[in-house]
Enzyme design. Structure first.
Site, PDB file in Angstrom:
ATOM      1  N   GLY A  21      60.724  77.534  76.476  1.00 18.08           N
ATOM      2  CA  GLY A  21      59.379  77.008  76.580  1.00 18.08           C
ATOM      3  C   GLY A  21      58.580  77.462  75.379  1.00 18.08           C
ATOM      4  O   GLY A  21      59.147  77.857  74.351  1.00 18.08           O
ATOM      5  N   THR A  23      56.557  80.117  74.978  1.00 22.82           N
ATOM      6  CA  THR A  23      56.529  81.555  74.702  1.00 22.82           C
ATOM      7  C   THR A  23      57.695  82.295  75.338  1.00 22.82           C
ATOM      8  O   THR A  23      57.668  83.524  75.450  1.00 22.82           O
ATOM      9  CB  THR A  23      55.208  82.182  75.205  1.00 22.82           C
ATOM     10  OG1 THR A  23      55.087  81.954  76.604  1.00 22.82           O
ATOM     11  CG2 THR A  23      54.019  81.584  74.479  1.00 22.82           C
ATOM     12  N   SER A  24      58.727  81.583  75.770  1.00 18.67           N
ATOM     13  CA  SER A  24      59.880  82.246  76.377  1.00 18.67           C
ATOM     14  C   SER A  24      61.153  81.460  76.107  1.00 18.67           C
ATOM     15  O   SER A  24      61.113  80.246  75.895  1.00 18.67           O
ATOM     16  CB  SER A  24      59.691  82.425  77.885  1.00 18.67           C
ATOM     17  OG  SER A  24      59.664  81.176  78.535  1.00 18.67           O
ATOM     18  N   VAL A  26      65.270  81.393  77.708  1.00 20.53           N
ATOM     19  CA  VAL A  26      66.204  81.908  78.702  1.00 20.53           C
ATOM     20  C   VAL A  26      67.610  81.833  78.108  1.00 20.53           C
ATOM     21  O   VAL A  26      68.047  80.773  77.659  1.00 20.53           O
ATOM     22  CB  VAL A  26      66.130  81.118  80.020  1.00 20.53           C
ATOM     23  CG1 VAL A  26      67.149  81.674  81.029  1.00 20.53           C
ATOM     24  CG2 VAL A  26      64.723  81.183  80.605  1.00 20.53           C
ATOM     25  N   LYS A  41      65.571  86.344  80.374  1.00 21.89           N
ATOM     26  CA  LYS A  41      64.352  85.635  79.986  1.00 21.89           C
ATOM     27  C   LYS A  41      63.626  86.472  78.958  1.00 21.89           C
ATOM     28  O   LYS A  41      63.166  87.578  79.250  1.00 21.89           O
ATOM     29  CB  LYS A  41      63.474  85.394  81.218  1.00 21.89           C
ATOM     30  CG  LYS A  41      62.186  84.635  80.938  1.00 21.89           C
ATOM     31  CD  LYS A  41      61.409  84.428  82.239  1.00 21.89           C
ATOM     32  CE  LYS A  41      60.102  83.689  82.011  1.00 21.89           C
ATOM     33  NZ  LYS A  41      59.351  83.514  83.281  1.00 21.89           N
ATOM     34  N   ASP A 137      53.441  79.334  91.492  1.00 21.85           N
ATOM     35  CA  ASP A 137      53.800  78.182  90.648  1.00 21.85           C
ATOM     36  C   ASP A 137      55.022  77.473  91.223  1.00 21.85           C
ATOM     37  O   ASP A 137      56.034  77.289  90.550  1.00 21.85           O
ATOM     38  CB  ASP A 137      54.059  78.630  89.210  1.00 21.85           C
ATOM     39  CG  ASP A 137      54.212  77.441  88.254  1.00 21.85           C
ATOM     40  OD1 ASP A 137      53.773  76.325  88.611  1.00 21.85           O
ATOM     41  OD2 ASP A 137      54.771  77.626  87.159  1.00 21.85           O
TER      42      ASP A 137
END
Length: 456
Positions: A21, A23-24, A26, A41, A137
């Site tokens: 994504g 800012t991350s 996996v 992650k 979420d």
């Protein structure tokens, strides 16, 4: 940033990328100490290694709360550590795809399958609620489904412990836009009933093929529909639809608690089959699922208008869900804290460059002394579905891109390219998706790049 075959924390060998994504990232990795496959992650601060503290506390919060949940239908959290400016969470590895990807590939699911999937996720969330943890979420992005139909909830990145926030505290809007509860869309802290609502919206999407409040790429439009209760009535009828509508009740107190949801869905699973009419063609355009998930890494925090942090008051939350402050200040783009004391002309929108059936539009939505906020809209000009896209252009030498959302960035010399993230890849004819970023411009005003859009 970790890379393939790197050893991190002295024991985890990076084996390949699973997804990413804004800012991350996996990774799939091998735990060489315990000889098992894990998911790692990696969370990076959008402001760079010098601001690594920006991600430290949320990563530890996710690890602490996620580790409380020991349930067969929740992704387990094994460890958390910091290395070279990044925070890493070590998670259970599950060969799977997200519910978003499953719906895009296969279309809406049969009611009994929706009930089975929903019961498993509801049981994991009920266990979380019993431990005092709110997920925060729940969406198709965060439901993982294996090839044999096992479903697990993941990503407790926006979870919080019950009681961490006062009930009347006004906060930023947290979650995936099309799946947040009305009280969250209105800017208040969510609780266990908010998870119930979000799961209901997720099951509605799995059953109908589109989210209950539409799939506009404009976050404010979706949030207004949710707050005002403008739900699209489901095409399906029967016990499952009735349960989902109870979960989507505008009043948090009227929604069933998560353990009751488990029992209700179990009853649907064991009930005799009944013929159900197929959804009309308009509900089979499951690219709406991807459009409704137009977020950073599956979720986003909205905290105010660009260029100005949110400063709502701390008015007492009214009973149930009254509509508080107007939502005109809610925006999908991250807030820009740098402002300008001088007037900087905003360039006119870039003309659409049509190539290979798609076009890309470059809009500068905010400017300041040494930077700008940019939104790029990708449009499918083909008469058939677009299966993936990439937009490329040449970046001036002094410019730099940071804090990208809803896209994956790559560079080759002065040429940059932004591709879809999978969940926003499929575009029906005449449909659009968008991504954005912060553009550093040390001197002068932002240029007008020549964009190239192509299908992947």
């Amino acid at each position: 940033m970790a890379f393939e075959d790197q050893l991190v924390n002295g024991r985890y060998r990076i084996a390949g990328e699973v997804g990413r994504g804004a800012t991350s990232v996996v990774w799939r990795a091998v735990d060489e100490r315990l000889d098992r496959i894990v998911a790692i992650k990696q969370l990076d601060s959008p402001w760079g290694p010098a601001h690594g503290a920006d991600v430290c506390d949320p990563a530890i919060q996710e690890a602490r709360l996620g580790s409380r949940i020991d349930h067969p239908y929740a992704i387990g959290v094994h460890d958390v550590f910091e290395e070279s400016g990044s925070m890493y969470l070590v998670l259970e590895y599950l060969p799977s795809r997200s519910l978003t990807e499953l719906l895009v590939a296969q279309g809406p699911l049969p009611p009994r399958e929706v009930a089975r999937l929903g019961r498993r996720i509801a049981s994991a969330l009920a266990a979380a609620h019993a431990k005092g943890v709110v997920h925060g979420d729940v969406s198709p992005n965060n439901v993982l489904v294996t090839g044999d139909g096992i479903a697990k909830i993941t990503d407790f990145g926006y979870s919080r412990a019950v009681g961490d926030e006062p009930a009347d505290r006004v906060v930023g809007v947290v979650g995936t836009p099309a799946y947040v509860a009305p009280e969250v869309a209105a800017g208040y802290a969510g609780g266990c009933p908010s998870d119930v609502f979000s799961l209901g919206a997720t099951l509605y999407t799995a059953l109908e093929g589109c989210p209950p409040f539409g799939a506009s790429i404009r976050t404010t439009s979706i949030l207004r529909r949710i707050v005002s209760g403008r739900l699209t009535p489901p095409h399906h009828e029967g016990p499952l639809a009735d349960i989902i509508l109870r979960m989507l009740d505008h009043d948090p107190a009227a929604r069933p608690a998560m353990p009751e949801v488990v029992d209700l869905l179990r009853a649907v699973m064991t009930a005799p089959d009944r013929p159900v009419a197929a959804p009309p063609r308009r509900h089979r355009r499951v690219a709406a699922v991807a459009a409704a998930s137009l977020v950073v890494a599956g979720s986003l925090v909205w905290a105010g208008t660009a260029g100005e942090p949110q400063t709502r008051g701390t008015a007492e939350v009214p009973p149930a869900v009254a509509v508080p402050a107007p939502l005109s200040s809610v925006t999908a783009a991250p807030p820009v804290v740098a402002t300008s004391s001088r007037a900087v002309p905003v360039p006119k929108p870039m003309q659409e460059i049509r190539q290979a059936g798609c076009s890309a539009r470059f809009d500068i939505t905010n400017v300041w002394n040494d930077g700008a906020q940019v939104l790029v809209t990708v449009h499918n000009d083909r008469p058939t579905r677009l299966s993936g896209w990439v937009v490329s252009w040449k970046l001036p030498a002094e410019n730099d891109i940071r804090q990208l959302w809803s896209g994956a960035l790559s560079r080759q010399g002065p040429t940059v390219a932004v591709r879809d993230l999978g969940w926003n890849a499929l575009l029906e004819p005449d449909a659009s998706a968008s991504f954005g970023f912060i553009l550093d411009v040390p001197s002068g005003t932002p240029g007008r790049p020549q964009l190239t859009c192509r299908q992947t």
